[in-house]
Write a protein that holds these residues in place. Structure first.
Motif, PDB file in Angstrom:
ATOM      1  N   HIS A  73       0.749  -1.119   0.017  1.00  0.00           N
ATOM      2  CA  HIS A  73       0.133   0.122  -0.009  1.00  0.00           C
ATOM      3  C   HIS A  73       0.634   1.143   0.049  1.00  0.00           C
ATOM      4  O   HIS A  73       0.811   2.038  -0.767  1.00  0.00           O
ATOM      5  CB  HIS A  73      -0.772   0.213   1.237  1.00  0.00           C
ATOM      6  CG  HIS A  73      -1.551   1.414   1.414  1.00  0.00           C
ATOM      7  ND1 HIS A  73      -2.503   1.953   0.771  1.00  0.00           N
ATOM      8  CD2 HIS A  73      -1.328   2.427   2.494  1.00  0.00           C
ATOM      9  CE1 HIS A  73      -2.764   3.157   1.034  1.00  0.00           C
ATOM     10  NE2 HIS A  73      -2.102   3.334   2.083  1.00  0.00           N
ATOM     11  N   ASP A  74       1.631   1.193   0.859  1.00  0.00           N
ATOM     12  CA  ASP A  74       2.684   2.605   0.986  1.00  0.00           C
ATOM     13  C   ASP A  74       3.560   2.659  -0.507  1.00  0.00           C
ATOM     14  O   ASP A  74       3.705   3.993  -0.975  1.00  0.00           O
ATOM     15  CB  ASP A  74       3.909   2.283   2.291  1.00  0.00           C
ATOM     16  CG  ASP A  74       3.115   2.317   3.457  1.00  0.00           C
ATOM     17  OD1 ASP A  74       2.048   2.760   3.498  1.00  0.00           O
ATOM     18  OD2 ASP A  74       3.910   1.943   4.393  1.00  0.00           O
ATOM     19  N   HIS A  75       4.000   1.844  -1.171  1.00  0.00           N
ATOM     20  CA  HIS A  75       4.524   1.647  -2.327  1.00  0.00           C
ATOM     21  C   HIS A  75       3.520   2.614  -3.418  1.00  0.00           C
ATOM     22  O   HIS A  75       3.840   3.444  -4.176  1.00  0.00           O
ATOM     23  CB  HIS A  75       5.018   0.411  -2.879  1.00  0.00           C
ATOM     24  CG  HIS A  75       5.362   0.488  -4.493  1.00  0.00           C
ATOM     25  ND1 HIS A  75       6.434   1.256  -4.765  1.00  0.00           N
ATOM     26  CD2 HIS A  75       5.147  -0.376  -5.290  1.00  0.00           C
ATOM     27  CE1 HIS A  75       6.727   0.940  -5.848  1.00  0.00           C
ATOM     28  NE2 HIS A  75       5.863  -0.140  -6.294  1.00  0.00           N
ATOM     29  N   LEU A  76       2.408   1.773  -3.470  1.00  0.00           N
ATOM     30  CA  LEU A  76       1.564   2.333  -4.546  1.00  0.00           C
ATOM     31  C   LEU A  76       0.837   3.788  -4.204  1.00  0.00           C
ATOM     32  O   LEU A  76       0.569   4.533  -5.117  1.00  0.00           O
ATOM     33  CB  LEU A  76       0.144   1.481  -4.634  1.00  0.00           C
ATOM     34  CG  LEU A  76       0.443   0.427  -5.697  1.00  0.00           C
ATOM     35  CD1 LEU A  76       0.722   0.838  -7.137  1.00  0.00           C
ATOM     36  CD2 LEU A  76       1.431  -0.810  -5.297  1.00  0.00           C
ATOM     37  N   ASP A  77       0.838   3.963  -2.640  1.00  0.00           N
ATOM     38  CA  ASP A  77       0.176   5.422  -2.351  1.00  0.00           C
ATOM     39  C   ASP A  77       1.371   6.396  -2.704  1.00  0.00           C
ATOM     40  O   ASP A  77       0.941   7.535  -3.213  1.00  0.00           O
ATOM     41  CB  ASP A  77       0.052   5.193  -0.663  1.00  0.00           C
ATOM     42  CG  ASP A  77      -0.645   6.533  -0.521  1.00  0.00           C
ATOM     43  OD1 ASP A  77      -1.681   6.834  -0.904  1.00  0.00           O
ATOM     44  OD2 ASP A  77      -0.162   7.280   0.508  1.00  0.00           O
ATOM     45  N   TRP A  78       2.615   6.056  -2.492  1.00  0.00           N
ATOM     46  CA  TRP A  78       3.710   7.227  -2.871  1.00  0.00           C
ATOM     47  C   TRP A  78       3.874   7.233  -4.414  1.00  0.00           C
ATOM     48  O   TRP A  78       4.040   8.182  -4.815  1.00  0.00           O
ATOM     49  CB  TRP A  78       4.894   6.346  -2.415  1.00  0.00           C
ATOM     50  CG  TRP A  78       6.353   7.174  -2.710  1.00  0.00           C
ATOM     51  CD1 TRP A  78       6.927   8.057  -2.163  1.00  0.00           C
ATOM     52  CD2 TRP A  78       7.205   6.648  -3.985  1.00  0.00           C
ATOM     53  NE1 TRP A  78       7.948   8.517  -2.828  1.00  0.00           N
ATOM     54  CE2 TRP A  78       8.208   7.936  -3.863  1.00  0.00           C
ATOM     55  CE3 TRP A  78       7.197   5.937  -4.864  1.00  0.00           C
ATOM     56  CZ2 TRP A  78       9.298   7.986  -4.773  1.00  0.00           C
ATOM     57  CZ3 TRP A  78       8.016   6.077  -6.124  1.00  0.00           C
ATOM     58  CH2 TRP A  78       9.115   7.041  -6.034  1.00  0.00           C
ATOM     59  N   LEU A  79       3.609   6.150  -5.287  1.00  0.00           N
ATOM     60  CA  LEU A  79       3.505   6.332  -6.496  1.00  0.00           C
ATOM     61  C   LEU A  79       2.622   7.330  -7.127  1.00  0.00           C
ATOM     62  O   LEU A  79       2.577   8.282  -7.801  1.00  0.00           O
ATOM     63  CB  LEU A  79       3.230   5.061  -7.235  1.00  0.00           C
ATOM     64  CG  LEU A  79       4.568   4.021  -7.546  1.00  0.00           C
ATOM     65  CD1 LEU A  79       4.042   2.761  -8.033  1.00  0.00           C
ATOM     66  CD2 LEU A  79       5.459   4.680  -8.589  1.00  0.00           C
ATOM     67  N   ARG A  80       1.124   7.101  -6.333  1.00  0.00           N
ATOM     68  CA  ARG A  80       0.184   8.002  -6.707  1.00  0.00           C
ATOM     69  C   ARG A  80       0.484   9.367  -6.331  1.00  0.00           C
ATOM     70  O   ARG A  80       0.121  10.391  -7.312  1.00  0.00           O
ATOM     71  CB  ARG A  80      -1.039   7.491  -5.974  1.00  0.00           C
ATOM     72  CG  ARG A  80      -1.750   6.315  -6.647  1.00  0.00           C
ATOM     73  CD  ARG A  80      -3.078   5.985  -5.573  1.00  0.00           C
ATOM     74  NE  ARG A  80      -3.904   6.955  -5.829  1.00  0.00           N
ATOM     75  CZ  ARG A  80      -5.046   6.915  -5.065  1.00  0.00           C
ATOM     76  NH1 ARG A  80      -5.241   6.363  -3.909  1.00  0.00           N
ATOM     77  NH2 ARG A  80      -5.888   7.849  -5.289  1.00  0.00           N
ATOM     78  N   HIS A  81       0.749   9.741  -5.242  1.00  0.00           N
ATOM     79  CA  HIS A  81       0.938  11.088  -4.854  1.00  0.00           C
ATOM     80  C   HIS A  81       2.382  11.675  -5.674  1.00  0.00           C
ATOM     81  O   HIS A  81       2.137  12.924  -6.133  1.00  0.00           O
ATOM     82  CB  HIS A  81       1.243  11.098  -3.413  1.00  0.00           C
ATOM     83  CG  HIS A  81       0.116  11.139  -2.674  1.00  0.00           C
ATOM     84  ND1 HIS A  81      -0.466   9.757  -2.104  1.00  0.00           N
ATOM     85  CD2 HIS A  81      -0.805  11.921  -2.055  1.00  0.00           C
ATOM     86  CE1 HIS A  81      -1.534   9.858  -1.470  1.00  0.00           C
ATOM     87  NE2 HIS A  81      -1.603  11.210  -1.437  1.00  0.00           N
ATOM     88  N   THR A  82       3.275  11.144  -5.629  1.00  0.00           N
ATOM     89  CA  THR A  82       4.350  11.610  -6.509  1.00  0.00           C
ATOM     90  C   THR A  82       4.145  11.742  -7.878  1.00  0.00           C
ATOM     91  O   THR A  82       4.300  12.824  -8.461  1.00  0.00           O
ATOM     92  CB  THR A  82       5.745  10.646  -6.484  1.00  0.00           C
ATOM     93  OG1 THR A  82       5.876  10.281  -4.977  1.00  0.00           O
ATOM     94  CG2 THR A  82       6.934  11.275  -6.880  1.00  0.00           C
ATOM     95  N   THR A  83       3.409  10.889  -8.686  1.00  0.00           N
ATOM     96  CA  THR A  83       3.210  11.137 -10.081  1.00  0.00           C
ATOM     97  C   THR A  83       2.216  12.271 -10.072  1.00  0.00           C
ATOM     98  O   THR A  83       2.388  13.099 -11.010  1.00  0.00           O
ATOM     99  CB  THR A  83       2.748   9.808 -10.797  1.00  0.00           C
ATOM    100  OG1 THR A  83       1.456   9.397  -9.901  1.00  0.00           O
ATOM    101  CG2 THR A  83       3.674   8.839 -10.870  1.00  0.00           C
ATOM    102  N   ARG A  84       1.116  12.247  -9.139  1.00  0.00           N
ATOM    103  CA  ARG A  84       0.189  13.574  -9.121  1.00  0.00           C
ATOM    104  C   ARG A  84       1.051  14.774  -9.075  1.00  0.00           C
ATOM    105  O   ARG A  84       0.715  15.679  -9.859  1.00  0.00           O
ATOM    106  CB  ARG A  84      -0.778  13.223  -8.234  1.00  0.00           C
ATOM    107  CG  ARG A  84      -1.911  14.290  -8.241  1.00  0.00           C
ATOM    108  CD  ARG A  84      -2.804  14.233  -7.111  1.00  0.00           C
ATOM    109  NE  ARG A  84      -3.228  12.881  -6.768  1.00  0.00           N
ATOM    110  CZ  ARG A  84      -3.531  12.258  -5.502  1.00  0.00           C
ATOM    111  NH1 ARG A  84      -3.365  12.955  -4.436  1.00  0.00           N
ATOM    112  NH2 ARG A  84      -4.110  11.044  -5.580  1.00  0.00           N
ATOM    113  N   GLU A  85       1.974  14.756  -8.184  1.00  0.00           N
ATOM    114  CA  GLU A  85       2.729  16.145  -7.900  1.00  0.00           C
ATOM    115  C   GLU A  85       3.271  16.446  -9.251  1.00  0.00           C
ATOM    116  O   GLU A  85       3.410  17.831  -9.714  1.00  0.00           O
ATOM    117  CB  GLU A  85       3.791  16.017  -6.798  1.00  0.00           C
ATOM    118  CG  GLU A  85       3.011  15.917  -5.351  1.00  0.00           C
ATOM    119  CD  GLU A  85       4.066  15.726  -4.118  1.00  0.00           C
ATOM    120  OE1 GLU A  85       4.980  15.355  -4.815  1.00  0.00           O
ATOM    121  OE2 GLU A  85       3.656  15.791  -3.038  1.00  0.00           O
TER     122      GLU A  85
END
Length: 268
Positions: free
Chosen positions: A228-240
């Motif tokens: 979850h932390d990996h995919l959540d990090w991906l989501r937030h970082t790509t969104r930024e």
């Protein structure tokens, strides 16, 4: 394919029953993922020897599978049909993939699925599954050290698929295998976007190792949290990154705006 013993020549075993047994064996191997879409079967003589059946019996069994659409011709032999690919290749999915603004939805879907898959893998993985995951982590390190982005993307996707296999949920495995091309493209696109920032390659390697370590330790809660932390990090970082790029494009258009006008003010 491991040697199997069907023995159509044994007393009381009719050829048609042996042919059905051949078909059932190969069906089971397709269902469990031991045989994958696109895998080419051995030549007839060798396959018959492996299964300990006559070549006529083997042909009858393979014919049953062809009639079901599970096998397709490939050169002079047969291969496992591209099962599930046609449904997953629906034009709607291609349309979704073409719209970058839906990347967040894709990552959200992966978060839901992969977090649970990691937990299942920690509970259910066989020793063979764990060895495969260790090998994927080693390949990730090697690709990282070589500085090969294409290879990094390939082994990244391979690790995620290894986790699906280790979950031993056959429905989940086949759906995500059918989506493997989309998954691989998603991984490549995300990495290309993320690598515009420093330290993201190291962060991703550390995240993958955290997921793998939790599964190897057979800790379902830690594996689920790490995924979850990996995919959540991906989501937030790509969104930024995406939002920053959108702001840059707006600023660029504003700068170019005067070049597209005649210099006269608009109507008042």
């Amino acid at each position: 394919m491991a040697d199997c013993d069907i023995r159509d020549g044994s007393p009381g075993i009719q050829p048609e029953r042996a042919a059905a047994a051949v078909a059932r064996l190969i069906e089971a191997m397709i269902l469990e993922g031991s045989l994958r879409p696109g895998d080419a079967l051995l030549a007839e003589r060798e396959l018959a020897a492996r299964l300990n059946v006559s070549r006529p019996t083997l042909r009858d069994g393979l014919k049953l599978l062809e009639e079901k659409g599970l096998l397709t011709p490939a050169g002079r032999g047969l291969q496992i049909a591209p099962l599930g690919m046609q449904a997953i290749g629906d034009p709607l999915l291609a349309l979704l993939a073409d719209h970058g603004e839906l990347a967040d939805d894709c990552l959200e879907f992966r978060d839901i699925v992969e977090s649970e898959a990691a937990a299942l893998a920690a509970r259910r993985a066989s020793d063979t599954d764990l060895a495969h995951i260790r090998a994927c982590l080693s390949r990730i390190d090697a690709a990282h050290d070589a500085g090969d982005p294409a290879l990094e993307a390939e082994v990244d996707a391979a690790l995620h698929l290894a986790i699906y296999e280790a979950s031993h949920n056959l429905v989940l495995l086949h759906i995500m295998r059918a989506l493997s091309v989309s998954l691989r493209n998603d991984v490549v696109q995300n990495r290309n976007r993320l690598f515009t920032r420093p330290d993201t390659r190291e962060a991703m390697r550390a995240q993958h190792h955290r997921i793998g370590a939790a599964i190897l330790a057979r800790d379902p809660a830690a594996a689920q949290a790490a995924a979850h932390d990996h995919l959540d990090w991906l989501r937030h970082t790509t969104r930024e990154i995406r939002d920053a790029e959108a702001r840059r494009q707006v600023a660029e258009r504003r700068r170019q705006g005067p070049d597209l006008t005649n210099g006269k003010g608009g109507a008042t």
